[in-house]
Design an enzyme around this catalytic site. Sequence first.
Site, mmCIF file in Angstrom:
data_model
loop_
_atom_site.group_PDB
_atom_site.id
_atom_site.type_symbol
_atom_site.label_atom_id
_atom_site.label_comp_id
_atom_site.label_asym_id
_atom_site.label_seq_id
_atom_site.Cartn_x
_atom_site.Cartn_y
_atom_site.Cartn_z
ATOM 1 N N HIS A 18 26.073 27.553 36.908
ATOM 2 C CA HIS A 18 25.262 26.130 37.077
ATOM 3 C C HIS A 18 23.509 25.910 37.477
ATOM 4 C CE1 HIS A 18 24.834 22.461 34.428
ATOM 5 N NE2 HIS A 18 25.995 22.175 34.752
ATOM 6 N N ASP B 213 21.533 26.062 32.425
ATOM 7 C CA ASP B 213 22.281 24.861 31.792
ATOM 8 C C ASP B 213 23.260 24.873 30.970
ATOM 9 O OD1 ASP B 213 20.836 23.264 33.961
ATOM 10 O OD2 ASP B 213 19.114 23.133 32.434
#
Length: 296
Positions: free
Chosen positions: A269, A273
Amino acid sequence: MFASPKARAMAEAAGVAIERIAGTGPNGRVVMADVQTAIRDGVPSGTVASATSGDTSAGFAKFFPPFEDVSVSTIKKVTAQRLTESKRTVPHFYLSVDVRMDRLMDMRSSLNGALQSDGGSKISVNDFVVKASALSLKKVPDVNASWMGDKIRRYSKADISVAVQTDLGLMVPVVRGACGLGLSGISGEVRHLAGKAKDGKLSATDMIGGTFTISNLGMFGIKQFAAIVNPPQAAILAVGAARKEVVKKADGSGYEEALMMSATLSCDHRVVDGAVGAQWLGAFKSYMEDPVTMLL
């Protein structure tokens, strides 16, 4: 010593000095799980022998089934260290899609028929997965990247690591420049690298520098799973087996049987995204469901 009666009895039977065991129960109380951990991981220093047995073997036999300690290969040690580091330091998240495989399987059958008549090697489903992944990385380059601490490094080429299980452990040789290879080229390279991996002949240069990894357990009948990101890469694709399902027709006129495959993208992450990961999976699904576009 603050310990439960059962923990005391187990420690005495195993010949373990309970005062040397760190308790994890309320207020530092030693519980049975603490004694089991001490026995499993090795008797801590300062332990005493069992009054009845004179050693710890009798205690082991009472609480564990017969066992054998198997030595760990260098490959397994390295893999364990890297994956443990990945799960500890990389913020994973997971995205899954179902891919319809009918067109791809028809195209594969046609291509393999032509290759067979010319004496060539067959193209596997995994070869299509490698090609579709490479093209998707080109289309969504934010996934073809690495976290570098103070910056994100984005790669211009898609070098695909392909997980191969061997007797020595899991190895991930790299198909370099997969975007520029045709399906036959990918097939030949994967076959060559997998053969070297199983023969224990992979060099360090065969396994370093990948920008994205594919782990395919479809041949084992696994429907769906999530893989651990292979650092410093930002994503790994987990591919399951194709299965038949009843699905709604595209025109809404009814239902039909279709061949479906689940694919799960594990992402770092810090680099990828959710929306970017979804875009990548959308591109991958599009290439797999309309495989002719891979040839354009």
